[in-house]
Design a protein around this motif. Sequence first.
Motif, short mmCIF file in Angstrom:
data_model
loop_
_atom_site.label_atom_id
_atom_site.label_comp_id
_atom_site.label_asym_id
_atom_site.label_seq_id
_atom_site.Cartn_x
_atom_site.Cartn_y
_atom_site.Cartn_z
N PRO A 165 46.95 33.61 31.41
CA PRO A 165 47.16 33.95 32.82
C PRO A 165 46.00 33.51 33.72
N ILE A 166 44.79 33.60 33.22
CA ILE A 166 43.64 33.16 34.02
C ILE A 166 43.69 31.66 34.23
N GLU A 167 44.01 30.91 33.19
CA GLU A 167 44.13 29.45 33.32
C GLU A 167 45.25 29.07 34.29
N ARG A 168 46.39 29.76 34.22
CA ARG A 168 47.51 29.48 35.13
C ARG A 168 47.15 29.81 36.57
N ALA A 169 46.42 30.90 36.75
CA ALA A 169 45.99 31.27 38.10
C ALA A 169 45.05 30.21 38.67
N ARG A 170 44.10 29.76 37.86
CA ARG A 170 43.17 28.71 38.30
C ARG A 170 43.94 27.43 38.67
N ALA A 171 44.91 27.06 37.86
CA ALA A 171 45.69 25.84 38.13
C ALA A 171 46.47 25.98 39.44
N LEU A 172 47.05 27.14 39.68
CA LEU A 172 47.81 27.35 40.91
C LEU A 172 46.89 27.29 42.13
N ILE A 173 45.73 27.90 42.03
CA ILE A 173 44.76 27.84 43.13
C ILE A 173 44.40 26.38 43.41
N ARG B 13 53.54 36.46 42.24
CA ARG B 13 53.78 37.47 41.22
C ARG B 13 54.41 36.83 39.99
N SER B 14 54.07 37.39 38.83
CA SER B 14 54.68 36.97 37.58
C SER B 14 54.99 38.22 36.76
N ASP B 15 55.97 38.11 35.88
CA ASP B 15 56.24 39.21 34.95
C ASP B 15 55.11 39.29 33.93
N LEU B 16 54.96 40.47 33.34
CA LEU B 16 53.92 40.67 32.34
C LEU B 16 54.35 40.25 30.94
N ASP B 17 55.63 40.34 30.65
CA ASP B 17 56.10 40.17 29.28
C ASP B 17 56.50 38.74 28.91
N ALA B 18 56.09 37.79 29.68
CA ALA B 18 56.46 36.39 29.40
C ALA B 18 55.25 35.49 29.70
N GLU B 19 55.43 34.20 29.43
CA GLU B 19 54.42 33.25 29.86
C GLU B 19 54.30 33.35 31.37
N PRO B 20 53.10 33.39 31.90
CA PRO B 20 52.97 33.55 33.35
C PRO B 20 53.67 32.44 34.12
N LYS B 21 54.53 32.87 35.03
CA LYS B 21 55.21 31.96 35.94
C LYS B 21 55.11 32.60 37.33
N PHE B 22 54.12 32.14 38.08
CA PHE B 22 53.86 32.72 39.39
C PHE B 22 54.88 32.23 40.41
N LEU B 23 55.53 33.19 41.08
CA LEU B 23 56.48 32.90 42.15
C LEU B 23 55.99 33.57 43.42
N PRO B 24 56.32 33.01 44.59
CA PRO B 24 55.89 33.65 45.83
C PRO B 24 56.38 35.10 45.89
N ALA B 25 55.48 35.99 46.32
CA ALA B 25 55.82 37.41 46.46
C ALA B 25 56.37 37.65 47.86
N ASP B 26 56.94 38.80 48.04
CA ASP B 26 57.47 39.21 49.34
C ASP B 26 56.36 39.06 50.38
N PRO B 27 56.61 38.32 51.48
CA PRO B 27 55.56 38.09 52.48
C PRO B 27 55.11 39.36 53.21
N LEU B 28 55.84 40.45 53.07
CA LEU B 28 55.42 41.70 53.70
C LEU B 28 54.30 42.40 52.92
#
Length: 155
Positions: free
Chosen positions: A45-53, A99-114
């Motif tokens: 998850p840390i590596e995926r977060a860094r890549a997305l940033i 946001r990503s689910d906890l129980d899978a490979e991290p797949k970050f999707l845009p969260a609710d803009p609110l």
Amino acid sequence: MKQAADISAYQPRAAWFDGLVECGPATVKLSVIEADPAKPIATVPIERARALIETTGEKLAQTRHLGAGFAILHQGQEGLWLLLHWWLEGGIATQIIWRSDLDAEPKFLPADPLLTACVWELGIIDFERRAWMETAMSGKPIADYLTRTMPRGTV
């Protein structure tokens, strides 16, 4: 409307600075929050977060950024959250949340803009606010802001 008894009780969560990440023309300080010490956050998850940033640099470059920002990767109880902020003139911080689910490979999707941040993330946001005011907004170089990092502890 929920009553006070329905709201989860606050429990401190581990938090720490994980390192700097290049985001196009800016450098971002990445901090991590971990809800459950019995389930430490994995490397992926840390590596995926860094890549997305890193891949968000083009969007950041389209703003009147000041070359610095901060991100929070929060392994919560119900999801994995990534908040990316960068500084604009006038002491304004922008924000993108995924946001990503906890129980899978991290797949970050845009969260609710609110959404803005939870109480734990606000602890890091407050740290970064103070660091920005005491460095960049006090006439010091952006490099000084980037060296002011969240100490290991709890939020």
